[in-house]
Design a protein around this motif. Structure first.
Motif, PDB file in Angstrom:
ATOM      1  N   PRO A   1      29.096  42.333  41.640  1.00 26.38           N
ATOM      2  CA  PRO A   1      30.493  42.607  41.281  1.00 26.38           C
ATOM      3  C   PRO A   1      31.085  43.691  42.179  1.00 26.38           C
ATOM      4  O   PRO A   1      30.451  44.710  42.447  1.00 26.38           O
ATOM      5  N   LEU A   2      32.300  43.449  42.652  1.00 26.02           N
ATOM      6  CA  LEU A   2      33.009  44.419  43.490  1.00 26.02           C
ATOM      7  C   LEU A   2      34.454  44.530  43.018  1.00 26.02           C
ATOM      8  O   LEU A   2      34.974  43.625  42.354  1.00 26.02           O
ATOM      9  N   THR A   3      35.090  45.612  43.386  1.00 24.75           N
ATOM     10  CA  THR A   3      36.525  45.783  43.163  1.00 24.75           C
ATOM     11  C   THR A   3      37.189  45.935  44.518  1.00 24.75           C
ATOM     12  O   THR A   3      36.883  46.860  45.276  1.00 24.75           O
ATOM     13  N   VAL A   4      38.099  45.004  44.838  1.00 21.55           N
ATOM     14  CA  VAL A   4      38.776  44.989  46.133  1.00 21.55           C
ATOM     15  C   VAL A   4      40.272  45.103  45.892  1.00 21.55           C
ATOM     16  O   VAL A   4      40.882  44.189  45.320  1.00 21.55           O
ATOM     17  N   ASP A   5      40.841  46.212  46.307  1.00 17.16           N
ATOM     18  CA  ASP A   5      42.278  46.460  46.141  1.00 17.16           C
ATOM     19  C   ASP A   5      42.701  46.292  44.685  1.00 17.16           C
ATOM     20  O   ASP A   5      43.764  45.715  44.386  1.00 17.16           O
ATOM     21  N   GLY A   6      41.865  46.768  43.781  1.00 17.87           N
ATOM     22  CA  GLY A   6      42.194  46.706  42.359  1.00 17.87           C
ATOM     23  C   GLY A   6      41.841  45.400  41.685  1.00 17.87           C
ATOM     24  O   GLY A   6      41.941  45.296  40.461  1.00 17.87           O
ATOM     25  N   ASP A   7      41.432  44.392  42.442  1.00 16.15           N
ATOM     26  CA  ASP A   7      41.063  43.100  41.871  1.00 16.15           C
ATOM     27  C   ASP A   7      39.545  43.007  41.734  1.00 16.15           C
ATOM     28  O   ASP A   7      38.798  43.458  42.612  1.00 16.15           O
ATOM     29  N   ARG A   8      39.110  42.398  40.634  1.00 14.87           N
ATOM     30  CA  ARG A   8      37.685  42.196  40.431  1.00 14.87           C
ATOM     31  C   ARG A   8      37.203  40.984  41.213  1.00 14.87           C
ATOM     32  O   ARG A   8      37.829  39.933  41.176  1.00 14.87           O
ATOM     33  N   VAL A   9      36.099  41.166  41.906  1.00 12.59           N
ATOM     34  CA  VAL A   9      35.517  40.111  42.738  1.00 12.59           C
ATOM     35  C   VAL A   9      34.041  39.987  42.394  1.00 12.59           C
ATOM     36  O   VAL A   9      33.360  41.001  42.183  1.00 12.59           O
ATOM     37  N   SER A  10      33.543  38.758  42.337  1.00 13.91           N
ATOM     38  CA  SER A  10      32.127  38.507  42.095  1.00 13.91           C
ATOM     39  C   SER A  10      31.586  37.617  43.202  1.00 13.91           C
ATOM     40  O   SER A  10      32.147  36.555  43.487  1.00 13.91           O
TER      41      SER A  10
END
Length: 393
Positions: A293-302
């Protein structure tokens, strides 16, 4: 999504699971019918489990399997199906035609040469004779007489009729001629008599069904795979390759060998894998799922992928990814993939060192990979998102 998952887990039949998924995503029409019928027929005619069915679907996608879709002929049309073919399907209006005596249930009976009925037991319906030098097979009239004297409960036919009746969502119509069968006569409904008045119909152009599926926007994280982060242009530079099928077979051999199944290497690549695995001490985990799990520019990404092999030792955990490439041209792109796996295992094994490596099966070389940082992975995800975003002219 958790409620949807719980709903799926409560379903026992394959057809029920498929219909629930189609309903969730607003997917219906002739394409959905073909998917439902195909998967149900495979499940009903084989001993495949649900996991086998998933692999059947994945294989069909990989190999580009095609199935004919008979799209609806438009609004003014009907779909003609047998009762068996209609299992698992539903229609707003269902018409059960030919509900006539000796038509449904059919009067032909069992055509097998040997039959068993309670209470008359095992009987031979066909007999061989050699009359005047001419051999032939004829019906055994004694068996036919006994069978005609047996009462028929029509249990199987009643179950089949129940399946047909429950296909209707709103309206159910029975149709019969001058001699309706016992099922229709026993129904607690009034029948009406109509005289056929069939006229030729012209409708010009018909509206055909199209493959359309509306997927709701998920409130969860945006999903990526490690391969989606790679630059495809690098792979186009590879002049020689052995194809995805060879890679799949090689990975399957490695998985089966690690699991202890009896497999023999069929080529040098598999012999290199066998020799390499035999040299490893410690615990081996094959085909391990990995989610980062990552957070990119405020969006959650998996980012989700599958690790070929995890070598767990008391002080170090090693990620091993099998590659069948004949060259190392794409190694920089594979680094992105292994970096994802590295950060997942670093979180799972905080007390141990974690390493990542590529094992090239063509010559048995193991190459250590220096993983990217999470910030570098975020930047890659950000750039891929910009590249794949639709442009407005």
């Amino acid at each position: 999504m958790q409620a949807f998952r719980a709903e799926l887990e409560a379903l026992e039949t394959i057809g029920g699971v498929l219909e629930c998924v189609f309903s969730q995503y607003g997917y219906d029409g002739s394409y959905a019918d073909v998917l439902l019928t195909t998967i149900q027929s495979v499940h009903n005619s084989t001993i495949q489990t649900r996991g086998d069915l998933i692999r059947f679907i994945e294989t069909g996608i990989d190999e580009g399997s095609r199935h004919d879709v008979y799209a609806s002929a438009g609004v003014n049309s009907v779909t003609v199906q047998t009762i068996h073919a209609a299992k698992g399907l539903e229609h707003p209006i269902v018409i059960l035609a030919n509900m006539n005596s000796r038509r449904f249930p059919p009067a032909g009976g069992n055509s097998n040469a040997v039959t068993f009925d309670d209470p008359i037991g095992l009987r031979q319906r066909k007999q061989y004779a050699d009359d005047y030098g001419y051999p032939h097979i004829h019906d055994n009239w004694r068996t036919d007489v006994l069978r005609k004297c047996l009462p028929r409960d029509y249990d199987e036919e009643r179950r089949l009729l129940y399946v047909a009746m429950t296909r209707a969502k709103s309206h159910l119509v029975f149709s019969a001629g001058e001699n309706p069968n016992a099922f229709l006569e026993e129904l607690p409904v009034d029948t009406e008599e109509y005289h056929p008045d069939v006229q030729e119909f012209h409708d010009g152009e018909t509206t055909q069904s199209h493959f359309e599926i509306s997927i709701p926007v998920s409130a969860g994280p945006v999903r990526h795979s490690p391969h989606s982060l790679m630059n495809d242009d690098v792979f186009e530079e590879v002049e020689e390759g052995r194809g995805p099928e060879f890679g799949t077979r090689t990975h399957e051999f490695a998985e089966q060998y690690v699991l202890g199944n009896t497999v023999e290497p069929a080529n040098d690549d598999e012999r290199h894998i066998k020799r390499f695995i035999d040299s490893l001490d410690g615990e081996l985990r094959v085909e391990e799922d990995a989610y980062l799990p990552l957070t990119v520019d405020g969006d959650r990404v998996s980012i989700a992928g599958i690790i070929d092999l995890v070598h767990v030792c008391p002080e170090i955990v090693k990620i091993i990814d099998f590659k069948t490439d004949l060259s190392r041209v794409a190694e920089s792109e594979y680094r992105k993939q292994l970096s994802v796996y590295y950060h997942v295992l670093a979180e799972c094994f905080p007390e141990r060192d974690v390493g990542a490596s590529i094992f090239y099966t063509t010559d048995g070389r193991q190459v250590d990979i220096n993983p990217l940082s999470e910030n570098e992975l975020r930047e890659i995800v950000r750039q891929r998102t910009i590249q794949t975003a639709p442009s407005l002219d």
